[in-house]
Scaffold this motif. Sequence first.
Motif, PDB file in Angstrom:
ATOM      1  N   THR A   1       4.188   0.776   1.525  1.00 48.97           N
ATOM      2  CA  THR A   1       3.028   1.912   0.874  1.00 48.97           C
ATOM      3  C   THR A   1       1.688   2.334   2.021  1.00 48.97           C
ATOM      4  O   THR A   1       1.261   3.154   2.463  1.00 48.97           O
ATOM      5  CB  THR A   1       3.403   2.061  -0.624  1.00 48.97           C
ATOM      6  OG1 THR A   1       4.131   1.730  -0.644  1.00 48.97           O
ATOM      7  CG2 THR A   1       2.418   3.082  -1.216  1.00 48.97           C
TER       8      THR A   1
ATOM      9  N   ALA B   1       1.418   9.154  -0.969  1.00 48.77           N
ATOM     10  CA  ALA B   1       1.029   6.998  -0.704  1.00 48.77           C
ATOM     11  C   ALA B   1      -0.156   6.253  -1.206  1.00 48.77           C
ATOM     12  O   ALA B   1      -0.319   5.561  -1.764  1.00 48.77           O
ATOM     13  CB  ALA B   1       1.287   6.691   0.464  1.00 48.77           C
TER      14      ALA B   1
ATOM     15  N   ARG C   1      -0.202  -2.095  -3.572  1.00 48.63           N
ATOM     16  CA  ARG C   1       1.797  -2.355  -4.053  1.00 48.63           C
ATOM     17  C   ARG C   1       1.718  -2.365  -2.133  1.00 48.63           C
ATOM     18  O   ARG C   1       1.250  -3.022  -1.743  1.00 48.63           O
ATOM     19  CB  ARG C   1       1.220  -0.291  -3.103  1.00 48.63           C
ATOM     20  CG  ARG C   1       0.427   0.558  -4.050  1.00 48.63           C
ATOM     21  CD  ARG C   1       1.629   1.185  -4.789  1.00 48.63           C
ATOM     22  NE  ARG C   1       1.578   2.199  -5.814  1.00 48.63           N
ATOM     23  CZ  ARG C   1       2.463   1.901  -7.417  1.00 48.63           C
ATOM     24  NH1 ARG C   1       3.632   1.580  -7.537  1.00 48.63           N
ATOM     25  NH2 ARG C   1       1.613   2.735  -8.091  1.00 48.63           N
TER      26      ARG C   1
END
Length: 133
Positions: A50, A37, A46
């Motif tokens: 995340t 991540a 994102r």
Amino acid sequence: MATARTRHVVDPRAVALRTRARAHRAAARTRREAARAARRIRTAARSLTTHVIATGATQENVKGIVKALQGIAKTARANGLKGKRARIRRTFGTYRRVKTVFRYTCEQVAQIAAQYKPRKPEYKAIRAALIAA
């Protein structure tokens, strides 16, 4: 001749070894998720989930903090913060549904997290990590 019950004796050391190995695999899985991540948020905008996983938060804490941040993000979008809009397709039950999601850069997540006032100590640590990122 030994019976089936006497042939199958469980060694407590083997049980402890399996339990320890299972715990180590779970910890390694969490570390890999956080590293993956973190790498992803450096490359593009994102989802809030995340970003929270990239801080190394546990799975129990991720859902709660993400829901709170999504509420704050909704207000922030109304006040001018622009997240990248995306449409994803997810299967719910037996049919596929199109859902609109928003993706944010690290700077945008820091702005959202600055408005978040958590009470739990774990959430406070995650908030500080989000602001610092």
